[in-house]
Motif scaffolding. Structure first.
Motif, mmCIF file in Angstrom:
data_model
loop_
_atom_site.group_PDB
_atom_site.id
_atom_site.type_symbol
_atom_site.label_atom_id
_atom_site.label_comp_id
_atom_site.label_asym_id
_atom_site.label_seq_id
_atom_site.Cartn_x
_atom_site.Cartn_y
_atom_site.Cartn_z
ATOM 1 N N GLU A 95 0.833 -1.194 0.000
ATOM 2 C CA GLU A 95 0.000 0.000 0.000
ATOM 3 C C GLU A 95 0.871 1.248 0.000
ATOM 4 O O GLU A 95 1.974 1.261 0.531
ATOM 5 C CB GLU A 95 -0.915 -0.004 1.225
ATOM 6 N N ASN A 96 0.374 2.302 -0.596
ATOM 7 C CA ASN A 96 1.154 3.526 -0.727
ATOM 8 C C ASN A 96 0.760 4.500 0.377
ATOM 9 O O ASN A 96 -0.037 5.420 0.163
ATOM 10 C CB ASN A 96 0.920 4.140 -2.111
ATOM 11 N N LEU A 97 1.327 4.296 1.551
ATOM 12 C CA LEU A 97 0.977 5.140 2.690
ATOM 13 C C LEU A 97 1.318 6.615 2.460
ATOM 14 O O LEU A 97 0.529 7.490 2.843
ATOM 15 C CB LEU A 97 1.662 4.621 3.958
ATOM 16 N N PRO A 98 2.456 6.947 1.863
ATOM 17 C CA PRO A 98 2.721 8.372 1.607
ATOM 18 C C PRO A 98 1.636 9.043 0.781
ATOM 19 O O PRO A 98 1.260 10.191 1.055
ATOM 20 C CB PRO A 98 4.062 8.340 0.859
ATOM 21 N N THR A 99 1.105 8.357 -0.225
ATOM 22 C CA THR A 99 0.033 8.940 -1.035
ATOM 23 C C THR A 99 -1.238 9.104 -0.219
ATOM 24 O O THR A 99 -1.920 10.138 -0.293
ATOM 25 C CB THR A 99 -0.246 8.057 -2.269
ATOM 26 N N LEU A 100 -1.555 8.082 0.592
ATOM 27 C CA LEU A 100 -2.772 8.139 1.402
ATOM 28 C C LEU A 100 -2.723 9.277 2.418
ATOM 29 O O LEU A 100 -3.730 9.941 2.674
ATOM 30 C CB LEU A 100 -2.975 6.800 2.135
ATOM 31 N N PHE A 101 -1.545 9.513 2.982
ATOM 32 C CA PHE A 101 -1.420 10.515 4.045
ATOM 33 C C PHE A 101 -0.991 11.886 3.537
ATOM 34 O O PHE A 101 -0.872 12.822 4.335
ATOM 35 C CB PHE A 101 -0.427 10.027 5.110
ATOM 36 N N ALA A 102 -0.762 12.016 2.232
ATOM 37 C CA ALA A 102 -0.261 13.285 1.695
ATOM 38 C C ALA A 102 -1.108 14.497 2.082
ATOM 39 O O ALA A 102 -0.562 15.531 2.501
ATOM 40 C CB ALA A 102 -0.118 13.186 0.176
ATOM 41 N N PRO A 103 -2.443 14.435 1.960
ATOM 42 C CA PRO A 103 -3.236 15.620 2.342
ATOM 43 C C PRO A 103 -3.071 15.999 3.809
ATOM 44 O O PRO A 103 -2.982 17.193 4.141
ATOM 45 C CB PRO A 103 -4.679 15.185 2.038
ATOM 46 N N ALA A 104 -3.025 14.992 4.677
ATOM 47 C CA ALA A 104 -2.883 15.270 6.107
ATOM 48 C C ALA A 104 -1.522 15.876 6.413
ATOM 49 O O ALA A 104 -1.427 16.864 7.159
ATOM 50 C CB ALA A 104 -3.081 13.983 6.915
ATOM 51 N N LEU A 105 -0.464 15.323 5.847
ATOM 52 C CA LEU A 105 0.874 15.853 6.105
ATOM 53 C C LEU A 105 1.004 17.291 5.606
ATOM 54 O O LEU A 105 1.585 18.148 6.286
ATOM 55 C CB LEU A 105 1.934 14.979 5.435
ATOM 56 N N ALA A 106 0.471 17.547 4.416
ATOM 57 C CA ALA A 106 0.556 18.897 3.858
ATOM 58 C C ALA A 106 -0.179 19.908 4.726
ATOM 59 O O ALA A 106 0.306 21.017 4.974
ATOM 60 C CB ALA A 106 0.000 18.905 2.444
ATOM 61 N N SER A 107 -1.361 19.535 5.203
ATOM 62 C CA SER A 107 -2.146 20.446 6.026
ATOM 63 C C SER A 107 -1.461 20.718 7.360
ATOM 64 O O SER A 107 -1.415 21.859 7.830
ATOM 65 C CB SER A 107 -3.549 19.864 6.251
ATOM 66 N N ILE A 108 -0.922 19.671 7.968
ATOM 67 C CA ILE A 108 -0.246 19.838 9.260
ATOM 68 C C ILE A 108 0.983 20.728 9.115
ATOM 69 O O ILE A 108 1.252 21.594 9.949
ATOM 70 C CB ILE A 108 0.133 18.462 9.844
ATOM 71 N N SER A 109 1.740 20.524 8.040
ATOM 72 C CA SER A 109 2.931 21.353 7.824
ATOM 73 C C SER A 109 2.548 22.812 7.569
ATOM 74 O O SER A 109 3.205 23.734 8.055
ATOM 75 C CB SER A 109 3.740 20.809 6.643
ATOM 76 N N GLN A 110 1.473 23.007 6.819
ATOM 77 C CA GLN A 110 1.030 24.374 6.530
ATOM 78 C C GLN A 110 0.608 25.100 7.803
ATOM 79 O O GLN A 110 0.928 26.276 7.993
ATOM 80 C CB GLN A 110 -0.126 24.339 5.538
ATOM 81 N N HIS A 111 -0.107 24.388 8.672
ATOM 82 C CA HIS A 111 -0.594 25.021 9.901
ATOM 83 C C HIS A 111 0.514 25.205 10.940
ATOM 84 O O HIS A 111 0.494 26.181 11.701
ATOM 85 C CB HIS A 111 -1.730 24.195 10.503
ATOM 86 N N SER A 112 1.450 24.265 10.990
ATOM 87 C CA SER A 112 2.500 24.343 12.003
ATOM 88 C C SER A 112 3.743 25.081 11.509
ATOM 89 O O SER A 112 4.535 25.576 12.314
ATOM 90 C CB SER A 112 2.920 22.936 12.438
ATOM 91 N N GLN A 113 3.924 25.126 10.176
ATOM 92 C CA GLN A 113 5.125 25.688 9.568
ATOM 93 C C GLN A 113 6.384 24.995 10.094
ATOM 94 O O GLN A 113 7.433 25.619 10.301
ATOM 95 C CB GLN A 113 5.207 27.198 9.800
ATOM 96 N N GLU A 114 6.249 23.674 10.276
ATOM 97 C CA GLU A 114 7.384 22.857 10.702
ATOM 98 C C GLU A 114 7.450 21.600 9.836
ATOM 99 O O GLU A 114 6.527 21.303 9.069
ATOM 100 C CB GLU A 114 7.255 22.458 12.186
ATOM 101 N N LEU A 115 8.550 20.877 9.985
ATOM 102 C CA LEU A 115 8.752 19.622 9.272
ATOM 103 C C LEU A 115 7.808 18.558 9.813
ATOM 104 O O LEU A 115 7.687 18.375 11.029
ATOM 105 C CB LEU A 115 10.205 19.177 9.450
ATOM 106 N N VAL A 116 7.124 17.835 8.919
ATOM 107 C CA VAL A 116 6.177 16.797 9.315
ATOM 108 C C VAL A 116 6.624 15.460 8.722
ATOM 109 O O VAL A 116 6.982 15.382 7.540
ATOM 110 C CB VAL A 116 4.751 17.132 8.824
ATOM 111 N N HIS A 117 6.614 14.426 9.551
ATOM 112 C CA HIS A 117 7.028 13.083 9.122
ATOM 113 C C HIS A 117 5.888 12.084 9.233
ATOM 114 O O HIS A 117 5.003 12.216 10.094
ATOM 115 C CB HIS A 117 8.173 12.561 9.999
#
Length: 270
Positions: A95-117
């Motif tokens: 399964e492609n977990l990075p693709t599945l979680f891409a929207p969540a990671l992008a949103s968290i990084s945008q709101h926090s302005q920090e690196l998200v893993h």
């Protein structure tokens, strides 16, 4: 109307299978799976499947040839083999977990302005599956595909808490932080690991402060799913921006964003 092998309420029969022998073999797999570790005798399997013993015996031999079934030498009972589990593992690994979680990671990084893993357990270490970097000029370096001892990362601690790893079971994770050649980072004692994992379980998010890298702090949240391995998402930043109050804010942000944007089937650890 037919009755299921497990004795459940009668159900409407399925349409005839286009390949009868394959259908019978699949029925036997379902019966063996329901039987569990105790297994079943040839006679009981035949009765449960509504098939004659000779036919069941031939099908079981074919299943055993491919590892889908096995027979105990001590009691002659049949059990599910290891191949179904291997297939399930291969399916999950694909399964492609990075693709599945891409929207969540992008949103968290945008709101926090920090690196998200995004990460997942790999033995006693965390495997970094993906990352989203902020637009800030002062960033934290990381590499997708790298691994770090779970015991000294926020993601690892969050997953240990979510998966219920406690007591002596944590010892191997603590031992994995003993620094080897070319490695850096704090050595985490079993006592300290127990404390931070319990703390993560109690509040729903974990922390790591300068234990994996000097000057860096992390906040992590784990997500669980039925029939699959847990994953974790973390926010990482310089300690000067990640004080106690900010870590609390980030923990709440992770919960809020992942509650909205986590892929179907994943739930925040309770």
């Amino acid at each position: 109307m037919t009755t299921s092998a497990s004795g459940a309420e009668p159900t409407e029969p399925h349409a005839a299978s286009p390949v009868g022998s394959v259908d019978k073999a699949l029925i036997l797999l379902e019966i063996l799976a329901a039987a569990g570790p105790e297994g079943m005798s040839l006679r009981d399997i035949a009765e449960a499947g509504g098939l004659n013993k000779a036919s069941v015996h031939r099908l079981l031999r074919a299943l055993m040839h491919r590892g889908f079934a096995e027979q105990s030498a001590s009691d002659q009972r049949y059990r599910l083999g290891t191949t179904p589990l291997e297939l399930a593992h291969a399916y999950g690994a694909g399964e492609n977990l990075p693709t599945l979680f891409a929207p969540a990671l992008a949103s968290i990084s945008q709101h926090s302005q920090e690196l998200v893993h995004l990460g997942q357990m790999d033995g006693t270490r965390v495997l970094y599956l993906d990352k989203v970097e902020p637009e800030r000029t002062l960033r934290v370096w990381s590499r997708v595909g790298s691994r770090a001892p779970a015991a000294r990362t926020a993601m690892g601690r969050a997953m240990l808490a979510a998966d219920g790893v406690r007591g002596d079971a944590l010892a191997a994770y603590a031992q994995a932080t003993e620094v080897g050649a070319g490695e850096t980072g704090a050595v985490i004692s079993l006592q300290h690991l127990t404390e931070v994992v319990d703390q993560a379980a109690a509040r729903g998010w974990s922390t790591e402060i300068e234990e994996n890298e000097v000057g860096i702090a992390c906040v992590g949240v784990a997500l669980t799913r039925t029939g699959g391995r847990s994953v974790a998402v973390s926010v990482t930043g310089p300690l000067e921006r990640m004080g106690a109050a900010r870590r609390n804010e980030v923990g709440a942000l992770l919960h809020e964003e992942l509650s909205r944007l986590a892929p179907a089937g994943f739930e925040l650890a309770r």
